[in-house]
Scaffold this motif. Structure first.
Motif, short mmCIF file in Angstrom:
data_model
loop_
_atom_site.label_atom_id
_atom_site.label_comp_id
_atom_site.label_asym_id
_atom_site.label_seq_id
_atom_site.Cartn_x
_atom_site.Cartn_y
_atom_site.Cartn_z
N GLY A 9 0.82 -1.20 0.00
CA GLY A 9 0.00 0.00 0.00
C GLY A 9 0.86 1.26 0.00
N PRO A 10 0.19 2.41 -0.13
CA PRO A 10 0.92 3.68 -0.16
C PRO A 10 1.46 4.07 1.21
N HIS A 11 2.52 4.86 1.21
CA HIS A 11 3.08 5.54 2.39
C HIS A 11 3.91 4.64 3.31
N GLY A 66 7.70 0.59 -7.70
CA GLY A 66 7.05 -0.27 -8.68
C GLY A 66 6.35 0.54 -9.77
N LEU A 67 5.66 1.58 -9.35
CA LEU A 67 4.98 2.44 -10.33
C LEU A 67 5.99 3.17 -11.22
N GLU A 68 7.13 3.57 -10.63
CA GLU A 68 8.16 4.23 -11.44
C GLU A 68 8.66 3.28 -12.53
N MET A 109 0.74 9.59 -9.22
CA MET A 109 1.34 8.72 -10.24
C MET A 109 0.26 7.86 -10.91
N LEU A 110 -0.70 7.39 -10.12
CA LEU A 110 -1.78 6.60 -10.71
C LEU A 110 -2.56 7.42 -11.72
N GLU A 111 -2.74 8.69 -11.37
CA GLU A 111 -3.52 9.55 -12.27
C GLU A 111 -2.77 9.85 -13.56
N LEU A 125 -1.72 8.97 -19.31
CA LEU A 125 -0.84 9.76 -20.17
C LEU A 125 0.27 8.91 -20.77
N TYR A 126 0.64 7.87 -20.04
CA TYR A 126 1.69 6.96 -20.52
C TYR A 126 1.09 5.75 -21.24
#
Lengths: 130, 126, 96
Positions: free
Chosen positions: B19-21, B29-31, B72-74, B78-79
């Motif tokens: 989870g976040p934080h 992972g998102l990067e 980042m999710l938002e 765009l990617y």
């Protein structure tokens, strides 16, 4: 086969680095090529220039350097993960106004694109994480 | 829920299990997913276990102004990262119905997880 | 066929269940590091149905004093065997 390893555990804190090094030696003994080791997450600490373990402990930094020297393995450190954890080469250090780098060759700061490239272009990518 | 035949295939499956934080696993992972997508790879994201909490609406910066991961999710569309999947059982376990989510996600059953692993040549687990 | 690598004990975390969920019918599971605790007779019930597909890394068992205490049916391999498993699998996925 061409192998890449992804190391995500910090040295000594977790067994991930030891496991990765054991696997690296074994795959080379079996005639494969270890072309790339990519350090990400806390794995970037493996590249710390000043690791100073007690003499009766394996020197994990030197073990990586030996792989580079003897087998040409590239030791790539994610620049984003490294910078936020204080792993900077001379160039990044001076860019950020710091005295002296904390990472030196044969470790190299590189982008995450190299991980993606290694994952897709090598025959195998094996992850060792904490 | 999608059945297995509708599951995406792609070049890379990024599995997000934190989870976040609480740690950097989710962010890093998102990067990796964003960089792979920026390089033109087809990326699927699978949220699993505690990682489904990354999808919750109304996430905030942390008390030390930590950014969190919602921005980042938002950025994913765009990617052109459009394949967002989450394990239904884990969403249910945290009471995360569709109205609680910040971004739309495809809910998948447990059988889909193995199928997703098989459909992507590279799987990165975070 | 995918090689799944698990380094967490069933006693410690539910990560082993994530790994099991992700396994296809021919996939293999290798227990390493603290994960080798899953090879003990008292723990191996968590990996039911993996006959012939459940492996444990010998050197991690030895270091922990657990060699010779594995449940029947767990295939104990050395680190060369670990490499062989990665050769035979299309890819590997690590669970931690």
């Amino acid at each position: 086969m061409r192998y890449a390893l992804l190391v995500q555990g910090g040295p000594y804190s977790h067994q991930a680095t030891h496991s990765a090094l054991r696997f690296a030696e074994a795959l080379i003994r079996r005639g494969h090529h270890l072309e790339t080791v990519f350090f990400y997450h806390d794995g970037v600490y493996n590249a710390a220039r000043l690791l100073a373990p007690p003499q009766d402990e394996p020197h994990l930094g030197d073990a990586w350097r030996r792989l580079h020297d003897e087998h040409g393995t590239r030791l790539q450190v994610c620049i984003a993960a490294g910078l936020r954890r204080g792993l900077l080469d001379e160039r990044e250090a001076s860019r950020h106004g710091k005295a002296g780098g904390s990472l030196e060759a044969p470790f190299e700061l590189t982008g995450l694109g190299q991980l993606v490239d290694a994952g897709l272009s090598h025959d195998r990518l094996i992850t060792f994480a904490p | 829920m999608s059945d297995e035949s509708n599951l995406p295939s792609g070049d890379l499956l990024v599995v997000l299990r934190h989870g976040p934080h609480g740690s950097l696993w989710l962010r890093e992972g998102l990067e990796a997913a964003l960089v792979a997508a920026a390089l033109g790879q087809r990326v699927s994201l699978l949220f699993m276990g505690p990682g489904v909490a990354a999808l919750a609406a109304n996430q905030q910066r942390g008390p030390l102004e930590q950014k969190g991961t919602l921005p980042m999710l938002e950025m994913l569309p765009l990617y052109e990262v459009e394949q967002l999947l989450a394990v239904e059982d884990d969403l249910v376990a945290l009471g995360l119905g569709a109205e609680c989510l910040a971004v739309p996600v495809e809910r998948v059953g447990p059988a889909a997880v193995a199928a997703l692993m098989a459909r992507h040549p590279l799987v990165l687990n975070f | 066929m995918i090689l799944h690598i698990l380094n967490r004990s069933p006693l410690d975390s539910r990560v082993y269940r994530q790994a099991l969920t992700a396994m296809g019918p021919d996939d293999r599971l290798l227990l390493i590091e603290e994960g080798v605790q899953g090879a003990l007779p008292q723990m191996v019930r968590h990996f039911e149905g993996l006959d012939g597909r459940l492996f444990a890394l010998r050197e991690d068992l030895i270091a922990r004093g657990l060699e010779g205490r594995c449940a029947d049916g767990v295939l104990v391999i050395d680190v060369e065997g670990f490499v062989t498993l990665t050769e035979e699998a299309d890819k590997s996925v690590s669970w931690f």
